[in-house]
Design an enzyme around this catalytic site. Structure first.
Site, PDB file in Angstrom:
ATOM      1  N   ASP A 154      43.920  36.052  10.328  1.00 22.41           N
ATOM      2  CA  ASP A 154      45.151  35.479  10.878  1.00 22.41           C
ATOM      3  C   ASP A 154      45.303  35.779  12.370  1.00 22.41           C
ATOM      4  O   ASP A 154      45.229  36.933  12.803  1.00 22.41           O
ATOM      5  CB  ASP A 154      46.321  36.093  10.102  1.00 22.41           C
ATOM      6  CG  ASP A 154      47.639  35.402  10.345  1.00 22.41           C
ATOM      7  OD1 ASP A 154      47.852  34.880  11.458  1.00 22.41           O
ATOM      8  OD2 ASP A 154      48.473  35.409   9.432  1.00 22.41           O
ATOM      9  N   SER A 159      48.815  30.875  12.128  1.00 25.22           N
ATOM     10  CA  SER A 159      49.042  31.097  10.707  1.00 25.22           C
ATOM     11  C   SER A 159      49.777  29.905  10.083  1.00 25.22           C
ATOM     12  O   SER A 159      49.287  28.786  10.125  1.00 25.22           O
ATOM     13  CB  SER A 159      49.803  32.410  10.503  1.00 25.22           C
ATOM     14  OG  SER A 159      49.807  32.794   9.145  1.00 25.22           O
TER      15      SER A 159
END
Length: 353
Positions: A204, A59
């Site tokens: 993510d 991320s």
């Protein structure tokens, strides 16, 4: 010794590990500037990519990884961005990336019915900073995490694979960064394409590896089978734990809507803690605990834990947390800087097997 840097996910809280690395980069530059012999060895301004053989990120950590390893168009063998310039992406564009127009807030019911943020600003910033750089062109081997929702499996963006296996494993780095940061409920699922035009719907990587250091360990062991834990130095940087308590009396009656955000928070922080537990035990078992360094802020002070609170006030507070964390770990960072300099002087990365 082979050196690994790993950076957790955490949205705008990426400012924290980013600032810790600003401090580390400054310490490296200072130590080199004070030693004539070192100056001869390091002719260029020191960068994070010069001292770590492998970088992993999830991320926001994946975005930082991309920035540290992005080559300069004028000097393709040198990093384009300093650690400070990487932090500046957050400080200068964070409020745009996490801006919530009124229409979007109403349409999404504040993230309940649709993603909370429009990804257009994020994509614009990634394009501005990363351009058309390809995964295969990054300066060091790296691993950036995401999850494929169509194929229902993890997806690792791997620079080593992109170089060796061609377009089927190569991507534009801006798309890699977009995919790894597509946090559920925050940003729309990313549809990215490899250079051979195969599409991947990705979210993510924090849903399974918010702390990617164990993934990095496994990848490096696979690349260099002769290396063991004793040969690896892992520096793992956190973004602050999602420590918000959920009172029993409130949570016991939650349905699926009530559990959405808490489950994401618990999943990400829990996965990071489990990874830290495993690595700490592994390095204790081989009697080299000092070769696994986990730096995690113990207190966020006045900063908000929310991954998307990019108000100027909160970004300033997060920057302060990063500086305090670096100060609290000053002796660790000093020793680490010496270790990294000696490593770079004495050894070269082993050839992959």
């Amino acid at each position: 010794m082979y050196t690994i840097l790993s950076i957790d996910g955490g949205g705008i809280r990426g400012i924290i590990p980013g600032q810790v690395l600003v401090t580390l980069e400054e310490k490296l530059a200072k130590k080199i500037a004070q030693n004539t012999d070192l100056q001869q060895q390091f002719s260029d301004t020191p960068r994070i990519a010069d001292f770590f053989d492998f970088i992993a990120g999830t991320s926001t950590g994946g975005i930082l990884t991309s920035l540290y390893l992005c080559p300069d168009s004028k000097q393709p063998d040198r990093p384009r961005f300093s650690a400070q310039q990487a932090v500046n992406l957050y400080l200068e564009h964070g409020d745009e990336i996490f801006e919530i127009p009124v229409w979007k807030k109403v349409q999404s019911a504040d993230g309940v019915l649709d993603e909370k943020h429009d990804a257009a600003q994020l994509e614009r910033a990634l394009r501005r900073f990363l351009g058309n750089t390809k995964l295969s062109e990054l300066l060091r081997p790296c691993l950036i995490t995401s999850y494929d929702i169509r194929r229902r499996r993890t997806h690792f963006f791997n620079q080593n694979d992109a170089r060796k296996r061609g377009n089927s494993h190569d991507f534009y780095v801006r798309d890699v960064a977009r995919a790894t940061s597509a946090a559920p409920t925050y940003f729309e699922t990313a549809m990215v394409h490899s250079l051979d035009e195969v599409g991947y719907p990705l979210i993510d990587g924090g849903v399974f590896a918010n702390n990617p250091s164990l993934c990095a360990y496994s990848e490096v062991r696979n690349m260099y089978p002769k290396l063991t834990a004793k040969d690896l130095l892992i520096v793992s940087l956190g973004t602050g734990s999602e420590a918000e308590p959920y009172p029993y009396k409130v949570a016991k009656d939650w349905g699926s809507i009530g559990w959405v955000r808490p489950v994401i928070d618990i999943m990400m922080s829990g996965a990071a803690e489990v990874t830290d537990y495993h690595l700490a035990k592994m390095y204790e078992a081989v009697k080299h605990p000092e070769q696994y360094i986990r730096i995690q802020p113990s207190d966020l002070g006045d900063a908000d834990m929310a991954m998307d609170n990019a108000t100027p006030k909160n970004m300033k507070a997060l920057l302060e947390v990063g500086k305090i964390t670096a100060t609290n770990c000053a002796s660790t960072l000093d020793k680490l800087a010496d270790t990294l300099i000696n490593h770079r002087l004495k050894t070269a990365a082993p050839a992959a097997n």
